[in-house]
Design an enzyme around this catalytic site. Structure first.
Site, PDB file in Angstrom:
ATOM      1  N   GLN A 100       0.857  -1.187   0.000  1.00  0.00           N
ATOM      2  CA  GLN A 100       0.000   0.000   0.000  1.00  0.00           C
ATOM      3  C   GLN A 100       0.894   1.239   0.000  1.00  0.00           C
ATOM      4  O   GLN A 100       1.649   1.475   0.952  1.00  0.00           O
ATOM      5  CB  GLN A 100      -0.910   0.022   1.224  1.00  0.00           C
ATOM      6  N   TYR A 183      -5.506  10.736   4.364  1.00  0.00           N
ATOM      7  CA  TYR A 183      -4.142  10.973   3.902  1.00  0.00           C
ATOM      8  C   TYR A 183      -4.164  11.718   2.570  1.00  0.00           C
ATOM      9  O   TYR A 183      -5.215  12.188   2.134  1.00  0.00           O
ATOM     10  CB  TYR A 183      -3.367   9.655   3.884  1.00  0.00           C
ATOM     11  N   GLY A 328      -9.344  -6.796   8.711  1.00  0.00           N
ATOM     12  CA  GLY A 328      -8.191  -6.186   9.335  1.00  0.00           C
ATOM     13  C   GLY A 328      -7.967  -6.685  10.746  1.00  0.00           C
ATOM     14  O   GLY A 328      -7.045  -7.444  11.016  1.00  0.00           O
TER      15      GLY A 328
END
Length: 375
Positions: A100, A183, A328
């Site tokens: 990523q 982000y 996750g």
């Protein structure tokens, strides 16, 4: 009835053995910014545990003053060589692995050691600070600061492209562009963070330009093995627009991204746990992300992320609403999520959140590589 979750799926140029992915999880275990043998053990465990596709923790494309001081990077040869050991280990189990690619934008800090070493300001689409932040390793634990407006966004796009070149050398099967969680890519998309008046801001088309041009640059390196993760409902890191603006922005982005031949697109569902509160109000834009946007992706596999249970994964994939799912937190506490689900065993390890970002003094593997697999 055969399991829909445990059927192979072709993504780009590779075929993953099942549709159960491990999503990116920041864990703060690198040696400064360099991957290490402990990280290799962690990813090796989870590939052995049945992950069809692993996406690494967010991997910095250049030196940045992150809140996570031991997050790994992929901008130099030492990092590339250490990542190669990890990709080799994952491939030995038949799993596939993407990295990523991550740029933090305005949620870096100018006093963080890596930002000082970089010798550049904290760049963002506009000089607008995010609320929140806590840089515990900086004296006084300061929050986010007002960034410097990025003069030429193409300079960062070039850094993303070079990171993809490096990822290919390191043996990754593909790259996932981090477009979620407040982000840099997300900052360009969101009108509360991006108030530019040039071709990179203002209209929906202009705010989506950075994400789309970055994807195109990554495709020049990786062909069809490029993806993006998006969180249209998320408020993390002070993100969130009114609902109609959100639908208009992400609808346009997904329509255009669907034309690019990406390997997959991940949509992160709304999570109250990750939605901060400011002035007594949650920051995110609550809506059903999958129902709203899945029809925009007729030509691109959709992966669903955030709170997906094994039973729900079967329903989403079996019904055709999703090609696959990412988990996750389950992978955090269970190195063998895939094998447990296949065997009908419970996901009953309890995650230790005190060791989420770094273990304990003298033992970085605590709460990282010491979770037990089912017997």
């Amino acid at each position: 009835m055969p399991s829909a979750l445990f059927t192979p799926l072709k993504l780009g140029s590779v075929t993953i053995p099942n549709r159960l992915g491990m999503s990116a999880l920041t864990r703060n275990r690198s040696s400064a910014t360099v991957p290490n043998d402990l990280m290799k053990e962690y990813y090796n465990q989870r590939a052995a545990g049945g992950a069809g596709l692993i996406v690494t923790e967010g991997t910095l494309i250049t030196r940045q003053g992150t809140e996570w001081p031991d997050a790994p990077g992929i901008w130099d040869k030492v990092q590339i060589d250490e990542w190669k050991k990890i990709t080799d280990a994952v491939h030995a189990h038949g799993s596939k692995i993407y990295t990523q690619l991550w740029h933090l934008g305005r949620v870096s800090h100018p006093q963080a050691p890596e930002q000082i070493a970089a010798g550049v300001p904290v760049y963002a689409p506009s000089a607008i600070s995010a609320r929140g932040g806590k840089f515990r390793f900086i004296e006084g634990a300061p929050g986010y600061v007002t960034p410097t407006e990025l003069p030429d966004p193409t300079t960062i796009i070039a850094q993303f492209k070079q990171a993809a070149v490096n990822a290919k050398e390191a043996g990754f099967d593909g790259v996932e562009l981090h477009g979620a969680n407040g982000y840099l890519v997300h900052q360009f998309l969101d009108s509360t963070a991006n108030q530019r008046t040039d071709k990179w801001g203002g209209s929906v088309e202009n705010r989506a330009r950075f994400a789309l041009e970055t994807l195109k640059a990554l495709i020049e390196v990786y062909g069809p093995d490029v993806s993006i993760k998006l969180s249209p409902a998320g408020g993390y890191n002070d993100m969130g627009m009114p609902l109609q603006e959100t639908i208009d922005t992400y609808g346009y982005l997904l329509r255009e991204a669907n034309k690019l031949g990406l390997s997959y697109i991940t949509l992160v569902r709304y999570s109250a746990w990750l939605d901060p509160e400011y002035d007594g109000k949650k920051r995110g834009t609550v809506h059903d992300v999958i129902e709203t946007f899945h029809s925009y992706l007729a030509d691109t596999p959709l992966f669903v992320n955030s709170g997906v249970t094994p039973e729900e994964a079967e329903e989403l994939i079996g019904s055709g609403k999703a090609a696959g799912v990412f988990m996750g937190m389950n992978w955090l506490a269970h190195p063998d999520v895939g094998k447990r689900i296949q065997a009908g065993k419970a996901l009953d390890n309890q995650p230790d959140f005190t060791t989420l970002y770094g273990g304990v003094e003298g033992n970085p593997g605590a709460g990282y590589t010491d979770y037990k697999a089912a017997v």
